[in-house]
Design a protein around this motif. Structure first.
Motif, PDB file in Angstrom:
ATOM      1  N   MET A   1      -5.010  -4.428 -18.381  1.00  0.00           N
ATOM      2  CA  MET A   1      -4.745  -3.427 -17.371  1.00  0.00           C
ATOM      3  C   MET A   1      -3.285  -3.410 -16.959  1.00  0.00           C
ATOM      4  O   MET A   1      -2.851  -2.459 -16.333  1.00  0.00           O
ATOM      5  N   LYS A   2      -2.539  -4.439 -17.304  1.00  0.00           N
ATOM      6  CA  LYS A   2      -1.130  -4.482 -16.919  1.00  0.00           C
ATOM      7  C   LYS A   2      -0.356  -3.295 -17.493  1.00  0.00           C
ATOM      8  O   LYS A   2       0.589  -2.832 -16.869  1.00  0.00           O
ATOM      9  N   ASN A   3      -0.759  -2.817 -18.649  1.00  0.00           N
ATOM     10  CA  ASN A   3      -0.070  -1.679 -19.264  1.00  0.00           C
ATOM     11  C   ASN A   3      -0.228  -0.406 -18.453  1.00  0.00           C
ATOM     12  O   ASN A   3       0.582   0.510 -18.562  1.00  0.00           O
ATOM     13  N   TYR A   4      -1.281  -0.317 -17.669  1.00  0.00           N
ATOM     14  CA  TYR A   4      -1.577   0.906 -16.924  1.00  0.00           C
ATOM     15  C   TYR A   4      -1.129   0.850 -15.473  1.00  0.00           C
ATOM     16  O   TYR A   4      -1.273   1.815 -14.755  1.00  0.00           O
ATOM     17  N   VAL A   5      -0.585  -0.276 -15.042  1.00  0.00           N
ATOM     18  CA  VAL A   5      -0.100  -0.411 -13.666  1.00  0.00           C
ATOM     19  C   VAL A   5       1.397  -0.125 -13.655  1.00  0.00           C
ATOM     20  O   VAL A   5       2.175  -0.772 -14.347  1.00  0.00           O
ATOM     21  N   PHE A   6       1.789   0.870 -12.847  1.00  0.00           N
ATOM     22  CA  PHE A   6       3.196   1.232 -12.746  1.00  0.00           C
ATOM     23  C   PHE A   6       3.934   0.203 -11.905  1.00  0.00           C
ATOM     24  O   PHE A   6       4.961  -0.330 -12.300  1.00  0.00           O
ATOM     25  N   LYS A   7       3.405  -0.055 -10.711  1.00  0.00           N
ATOM     26  CA  LYS A   7       3.973  -1.083  -9.847  1.00  0.00           C
ATOM     27  C   LYS A   7       2.951  -1.475  -8.787  1.00  0.00           C
ATOM     28  O   LYS A   7       1.910  -0.839  -8.644  1.00  0.00           O
ATOM     29  N   ARG A   8       3.276  -2.522  -8.060  1.00  0.00           N
ATOM     30  CA  ARG A   8       2.410  -2.996  -6.987  1.00  0.00           C
ATOM     31  C   ARG A   8       3.150  -2.840  -5.673  1.00  0.00           C
ATOM     32  O   ARG A   8       4.297  -3.293  -5.530  1.00  0.00           O
ATOM     33  N   ARG A   9       2.493  -2.196  -4.719  1.00  0.00           N
ATOM     34  CA  ARG A   9       3.109  -2.007  -3.409  1.00  0.00           C
ATOM     35  C   ARG A   9       3.090  -3.311  -2.617  1.00  0.00           C
ATOM     36  O   ARG A   9       2.416  -4.266  -2.987  1.00  0.00           O
ATOM     37  N   ASP A  10       3.824  -3.324  -1.513  1.00  0.00           N
ATOM     38  CA  ASP A  10       3.897  -4.520  -0.683  1.00  0.00           C
ATOM     39  C   ASP A  10       2.544  -4.895  -0.071  1.00  0.00           C
ATOM     40  O   ASP A  10       2.280  -6.067   0.184  1.00  0.00           O
ATOM     41  N   ASP A  11       1.690  -3.902   0.154  1.00  0.00           N
ATOM     42  CA  ASP A  11       0.381  -4.186   0.744  1.00  0.00           C
ATOM     43  C   ASP A  11      -0.658  -4.584  -0.309  1.00  0.00           C
ATOM     44  O   ASP A  11      -1.832  -4.771   0.003  1.00  0.00           O
ATOM     45  N   GLY A  12      -0.250  -4.734  -1.581  1.00  0.00           N
ATOM     46  CA  GLY A  12      -1.137  -5.209  -2.631  1.00  0.00           C
ATOM     47  C   GLY A  12      -1.824  -4.129  -3.447  1.00  0.00           C
ATOM     48  O   GLY A  12      -2.570  -4.436  -4.371  1.00  0.00           O
ATOM     49  N   VAL A  13      -1.592  -2.864  -3.132  1.00  0.00           N
ATOM     50  CA  VAL A  13      -2.219  -1.770  -3.867  1.00  0.00           C
ATOM     51  C   VAL A  13      -1.436  -1.518  -5.155  1.00  0.00           C
ATOM     52  O   VAL A  13      -0.210  -1.440  -5.143  1.00  0.00           O
ATOM     53  N   HIS A  14      -2.150  -1.407  -6.267  1.00  0.00           N
ATOM     54  CA  HIS A  14      -1.521  -1.143  -7.551  1.00  0.00           C
ATOM     55  C   HIS A  14      -1.406   0.368  -7.766  1.00  0.00           C
ATOM     56  O   HIS A  14      -2.364   1.095  -7.567  1.00  0.00           O
ATOM     57  N   ILE A  15      -0.253   0.815  -8.183  1.00  0.00           N
ATOM     58  CA  ILE A  15      -0.001   2.215  -8.492  1.00  0.00           C
ATOM     59  C   ILE A  15      -0.201   2.395  -9.999  1.00  0.00           C
ATOM     60  O   ILE A  15       0.398   1.703 -10.811  1.00  0.00           O
TER      61      ILE A  15
END
Length: 98
Positions: free
Chosen positions: A1-15
């Motif tokens: 799934m790392k390939n599909y995550v753009f970035k992780r916000r400070d509150d822990g939500v994955h974009i």
């Protein structure tokens, strides 16, 4: 799934990376369109939230579907009443059958 995550916000939500996700959706769509007979596609959903989606999909395309739990040997045992030999099996959430 790392390939599909753009970035992780400070509150822990994955974009989610939408361009990568779109590429894979188009690849799956091309695979489904390549099947000549819609009866060769089987949709499977073990979870309640996916059952309505596979029902609607199979309603429009006249494919087979298997909501909820299904009989062991459905894809492998020719002696069962519900034996299927599909070319493509679409699974909504494979984690349910670990």
């Amino acid at each position: 799934m790392k390939n599909y995550v753009f970035k992780r916000r400070d509150d822990g939500v994955h974009i989610i990376n939408l361009s990568k996700t779109w590429e894979k959706l188009m690849l799956a769509a091309r695979a489904l369109v390549a099947v000549d007979n819609p009866q060769d596609i089987v949709l499977v959903s073990g979870r309640p939230y996916g059952q309505r989606a596979i029902y609607k999909f199979s309603q429009y395309l006249q494919t087979d579907y298997a909501p909820g739990r299904w009989t062991p040997g459905t894809l492998t045992n020719q002696n069962t009443k519900k034996f299927m030999e599909p070319r493509i099996v679409v699974v909504t959430d494979p984690r349910i059958d670990r």
